[in-house]
Motif scaffolding. Sequence first.
Motif, PDB file in Angstrom:
ATOM      1  N   ALA A 274       0.834  -1.206   0.000  1.00  0.00           N
ATOM      2  CA  ALA A 274       0.000   0.000   0.000  1.00  0.00           C
ATOM      3  C   ALA A 274       0.868   1.256   0.000  1.00  0.00           C
ATOM      4  O   ALA A 274       0.579   2.232  -0.713  1.00  0.00           O
ATOM      5  CB  ALA A 274      -0.933  -0.005   1.213  1.00  0.00           C
ATOM      6  N   ILE A 275       1.938   1.239   0.775  1.00  0.00           N
ATOM      7  CA  ILE A 275       2.849   2.391   0.802  1.00  0.00           C
ATOM      8  C   ILE A 275       3.526   2.556  -0.552  1.00  0.00           C
ATOM      9  O   ILE A 275       3.690   3.682  -1.057  1.00  0.00           O
ATOM     10  CB  ILE A 275       3.889   2.206   1.925  1.00  0.00           C
ATOM     11  N   PHE A 276       3.932   1.440  -1.171  1.00  0.00           N
ATOM     12  CA  PHE A 276       4.571   1.509  -2.496  1.00  0.00           C
ATOM     13  C   PHE A 276       3.611   2.101  -3.533  1.00  0.00           C
ATOM     14  O   PHE A 276       3.993   2.968  -4.328  1.00  0.00           O
ATOM     15  CB  PHE A 276       5.024   0.108  -2.915  1.00  0.00           C
ATOM     16  N   ARG A 277       2.362   1.624  -3.535  1.00  0.00           N
ATOM     17  CA  ARG A 277       1.385   2.153  -4.496  1.00  0.00           C
ATOM     18  C   ARG A 277       1.177   3.654  -4.299  1.00  0.00           C
ATOM     19  O   ARG A 277       1.071   4.417  -5.263  1.00  0.00           O
ATOM     20  CB  ARG A 277       0.049   1.409  -4.344  1.00  0.00           C
TER      21      ARG A 277
ATOM     22  N   GLU B 287       1.805   6.655  -6.977  1.00  0.00           N
ATOM     23  CA  GLU B 287       0.717   7.551  -7.341  1.00  0.00           C
ATOM     24  C   GLU B 287       1.040   9.010  -7.041  1.00  0.00           C
ATOM     25  O   GLU B 287       0.704   9.906  -7.819  1.00  0.00           O
ATOM     26  CB  GLU B 287      -0.552   7.142  -6.592  1.00  0.00           C
ATOM     27  N   THR B 288       1.686   9.268  -5.905  1.00  0.00           N
ATOM     28  CA  THR B 288       1.934  10.652  -5.490  1.00  0.00           C
ATOM     29  C   THR B 288       3.325  11.146  -5.832  1.00  0.00           C
ATOM     30  O   THR B 288       3.559  12.355  -5.847  1.00  0.00           O
ATOM     31  CB  THR B 288       1.730  10.791  -3.976  1.00  0.00           C
ATOM     32  N   GLY B 289       4.240  10.212  -6.068  1.00  0.00           N
ATOM     33  CA  GLY B 289       5.619  10.608  -6.319  1.00  0.00           C
ATOM     34  C   GLY B 289       6.388  10.940  -5.053  1.00  0.00           C
ATOM     35  O   GLY B 289       7.534  11.376  -5.120  1.00  0.00           O
ATOM     36  N   VAL B 290       5.778  10.733  -3.907  1.00  0.00           N
ATOM     37  CA  VAL B 290       6.415  11.063  -2.630  1.00  0.00           C
ATOM     38  C   VAL B 290       6.685   9.773  -1.864  1.00  0.00           C
ATOM     39  O   VAL B 290       5.759   8.999  -1.582  1.00  0.00           O
ATOM     40  CB  VAL B 290       5.513  11.985  -1.772  1.00  0.00           C
ATOM     41  N   GLY B 291       7.949   9.539  -1.536  1.00  0.00           N
ATOM     42  CA  GLY B 291       8.311   8.331  -0.809  1.00  0.00           C
ATOM     43  C   GLY B 291       7.998   8.439   0.677  1.00  0.00           C
ATOM     44  O   GLY B 291       7.896   9.524   1.238  1.00  0.00           O
ATOM     45  N   GLN B 292       7.821   7.289   1.302  1.00  0.00           N
ATOM     46  CA  GLN B 292       7.577   7.219   2.749  1.00  0.00           C
ATOM     47  C   GLN B 292       8.547   6.216   3.359  1.00  0.00           C
ATOM     48  O   GLN B 292       8.790   5.156   2.792  1.00  0.00           O
ATOM     49  CB  GLN B 292       6.150   6.744   3.048  1.00  0.00           C
TER      50      GLN B 292
ATOM     51  N   GLY C 102       7.202  13.184 -17.460  1.00  0.00           N
ATOM     52  CA  GLY C 102       6.919  13.506 -16.058  1.00  0.00           C
ATOM     53  C   GLY C 102       6.199  12.405 -15.321  1.00  0.00           C
ATOM     54  O   GLY C 102       5.823  12.577 -14.155  1.00  0.00           O
ATOM     55  N   LYS C 103       6.001  11.267 -15.971  1.00  0.00           N
ATOM     56  CA  LYS C 103       5.293  10.152 -15.345  1.00  0.00           C
ATOM     57  C   LYS C 103       6.285   9.250 -14.615  1.00  0.00           C
ATOM     58  O   LYS C 103       7.404   9.019 -15.093  1.00  0.00           O
ATOM     59  CB  LYS C 103       4.552   9.354 -16.410  1.00  0.00           C
ATOM     60  N   VAL C 104       5.871   8.741 -13.427  1.00  0.00           N
ATOM     61  CA  VAL C 104       6.740   7.855 -12.648  1.00  0.00           C
ATOM     62  C   VAL C 104       6.951   6.572 -13.431  1.00  0.00           C
ATOM     63  O   VAL C 104       5.987   5.896 -13.817  1.00  0.00           O
ATOM     64  CB  VAL C 104       6.124   7.535 -11.270  1.00  0.00           C
ATOM     65  N   SER C 105       8.220   6.237 -13.689  1.00  0.00           N
ATOM     66  CA  SER C 105       8.538   5.040 -14.465  1.00  0.00           C
ATOM     67  C   SER C 105       9.263   3.993 -13.639  1.00  0.00           C
ATOM     68  O   SER C 105       9.163   2.799 -13.917  1.00  0.00           O
ATOM     69  CB  SER C 105       9.404   5.413 -15.674  1.00  0.00           C
TER      70      SER C 105
ATOM     71  N   SER D 166      13.149   1.157   5.165  1.00  0.00           N
ATOM     72  CA  SER D 166      13.202   1.380   3.720  1.00  0.00           C
ATOM     73  C   SER D 166      12.481   2.667   3.348  1.00  0.00           C
ATOM     74  O   SER D 166      11.547   3.102   4.030  1.00  0.00           O
ATOM     75  CB  SER D 166      12.560   0.186   3.000  1.00  0.00           C
ATOM     76  N   GLU D 167      12.952   3.280   2.231  1.00  0.00           N
ATOM     77  CA  GLU D 167      12.289   4.466   1.700  1.00  0.00           C
ATOM     78  C   GLU D 167      12.477   4.481   0.189  1.00  0.00           C
ATOM     79  O   GLU D 167      13.568   4.181  -0.323  1.00  0.00           O
ATOM     80  CB  GLU D 167      12.859   5.736   2.311  1.00  0.00           C
ATOM     81  N   GLY D 168      11.418   4.835  -0.563  1.00  0.00           N
ATOM     82  CA  GLY D 168      11.472   4.864  -2.016  1.00  0.00           C
ATOM     83  C   GLY D 168      11.610   6.277  -2.563  1.00  0.00           C
ATOM     84  O   GLY D 168      11.106   7.244  -1.980  1.00  0.00           O
TER      85      GLY D 168
END
Length: 872
Positions: free
Chosen positions: A204-207, A211-216, A244-247, A234-236
């Motif tokens: 859920a955190i990865f999704r 979607e937001t481009g902001v890592g947690q 500009g799309k997350v790839s 861990s942090e993404g």
Amino acid sequence: MKKSRSLGLAEVDHRKSLSLLRATLESTADGVLVVDNLGKISTYNQQFAEMWRLPPQILASGKDEDALNFVLDQLKDPEQFRDKVNALYSYPGQESFDTIEFKDGRIFERYSRPQLVEGQTIGRVWSFRDVTEHRHAEEKLRESEERFRLIAENVGDLVAMVDTEGRRIYNSPSYRTVFKDGEIQPDTDSFREIHPEDRERVKAIFRETVETGVGQRTEFRFVLKDGGIRYIESEGRVIRDVAGKVSKVVVVSRDISERKRAEQRERMEHAVTRVLAESETLAEAIPKIVQTICETLNWDCGARWSMDERKKAIACVEAWSIPEKAFADFISEVREMTFQPTHRGLVRQVWMSGTPHWIPDVSCDEGFQRAQLAAKAGLHGAFAFPVLAGNVTLAVLEFFSREIRNPDPSLLQMVRVIGSQIGQFMARKQAEENLLYVATHDTLTGLPNRYMFNQRFAHALNNAQRYRKTMALLFLDLDRFKFINDTLGHPFGDRLLQEAASRLRMCLRESDTIARFGGDEFVALIEDFAEPSDVVSVAQKILHALRWPFMLEGETCHLTASIGVSLYPNDGADFANLLKNADIATYRAKEQGKNNYLFYSGEMNDHLSARIAKETRLQGALERNEFILHYEPKVEINSGRITGMEALIRWQHPELGLLPPREFIGHAEDSGLIVPIGAWVLRIGCAYNQTLQSRVATPLTVSVNLSARQFEDKHLLRDIERALSESSLKPNCLELEITESMVMRDTQSSKKILDGIKSMGIRLAIDDFGTGYSSLASIKRFPFDCIKIDRSFIKDIPQDPDDVAITQAIIAMAHSLRLKVIAEGVETQEQLDFLTEHGCHEFQGYFFRKPQPAEEFSKLLRDNTGAMAATA
């Protein structure tokens, strides 16, 4: 005419073709040049001219050599360009593709193919594409990827690149510190190794990151192939494409297993220490410790094993598990087990070696005899450690996990210390409990003995006096017991007494007390009943329970009892009178045929009249200044120096003379007069002590007793402050005495009051310690400075072994808590010698001097001060 019109149409078609060709040339993004077989320019598009920056006059001149020279001047390697052109003219049928680099940094892709008409080469078509930006972007990407790779391969963190579905693209070499080679591969699910309990949360955190481009930042667990667990932080960080799309997502992780284990160990150590500090009994402490270790270190179940002296085997005495049926079933079966001395499993190994032991997976350990049972519950990892008192193993604590868990050397070292701490606690508590049990219980029946009954009665009497309640005392005598004892023998008689005691215990509530007073006599104390008929029900229940036949050692024995009942306050105001009257009633019940109960009856009008007259007179005693204070000296045992005095109130009754507190304090407590009387004692005691301070080298402390009503009065702190202010007495020269029953009634409220008093700098003493239900473990939560041993313990020492044992225990435990110990009621040299030998600090009592009026105490103090100075 027909021929002319036909040629006209062809011309139109030709022009259309040329127009279409021109439009096509001009619409392409590539630059296009067409030359004939001789290298002469046939045509070109505007994009070509602009790309090569050819001036219009050169193109307009039609001189191919001028155009070629202008082009060559722009190139990094003009000779290579010329050679390539010449080579193609030598082989007119070939196609060609290459790259041209300009001096100014531009890069063109060049493609050439022959121009064919009916299979014959009539020229060549060149197309040029400006790929400068594309090549620069590729170079930057390559450099970026190279930097990423260098960083990822040279840091200790775990670095992975995954696509937006979480599939692995790249893993840094540091992953080999967690996983073996080949265990994780590119293009595999990166969530696969995450613990099932953590997986959905991490997904859920990865999704959300995609979607937001902001890592947690998050924490989770990796499950290794061997079942081991690694804790990961861990942090993404997202990578976007040109649109500009997350790839992709770069996930930077860190193995925090050791940190998590250290945190768990620290929490566990603190929690166990807190349990040991707050627990009063073994039964309270050990189950909490097993649960605490399981919960703080994430073990699924645990147990304590101790030696069963009766079976001469190690038995499971306590267990805890998380609420899952498989573990509960496992614990249930384990609790039924005992291990004989020949057992060679985990528990026995730890017991005999006195050292901790760890099994990563019990299913793979040949020496673990409960492997099948553990496998049924899904348990794998196990460890156990001994509870030691010196070199003696008192118990073994054993823990299981559903995970395969590799040994934790730091934890094994820590549990050695914890095991010793628990062992010391167990040894101390067992000694205390054994000592107190022997001193307060009948060794044959296990019921409270006369001493303990006296203590409980005193507490109940205090409660009844305070809240104006009634109590019932039942004196029970077994009918014909002497005959049975003489006929069937003393061993049989003892067994009969034990069985009878067991039945008696079941007839009473937990709040009631039944004691054996000796021989075949038992006494019961019934509190908190509404009507005398409630007592009748208890008496009838006892008679009924004893009436059933006793089957003992193959013999059938019939037993009955006679019961006498006395009620407080109708039949006596103290234990002696109530017991005497209940005994009389029992005797009369026996006279009336036994197997019966009777209530005591007697006249009490004279007593009641005297009580009413005394209460009436008490109402105005304070206003008439009929109260005076006497002072009982407190003496330092080692030096003989008077360190202070206890202020004791007396009533100068105009008709009855000087009355001690027991004659009127109870009435004052019931009527509420105790609060203003207590405030008066505070003021007078503080004022008198202030007059003495200039006469002594060391400040004197005056002790004042607080009553229960006074302790609960909302103006208590104000009255104390007033007494100190009016007398100018320093707070540390005032000591307030509170009974333990007052404190234990509402511990939370009591602590708040005591903390308020203590914050003023006033000393606090717990009075009559040992007569209630509290222990030093509970008292230590309050800010007391000293403990006063009740005179009932001092009276019969050193002759009474029970009083000796209890007094020793109180002094020793007080020393361990760094509390001063004062003994009350010292009347003989033997008592003082005993107290001196065992480290009591101060004493009070008639052996030194009885309470004195103020004038006589002043003289006594002067003489004592002079004597101290003479011996200095």
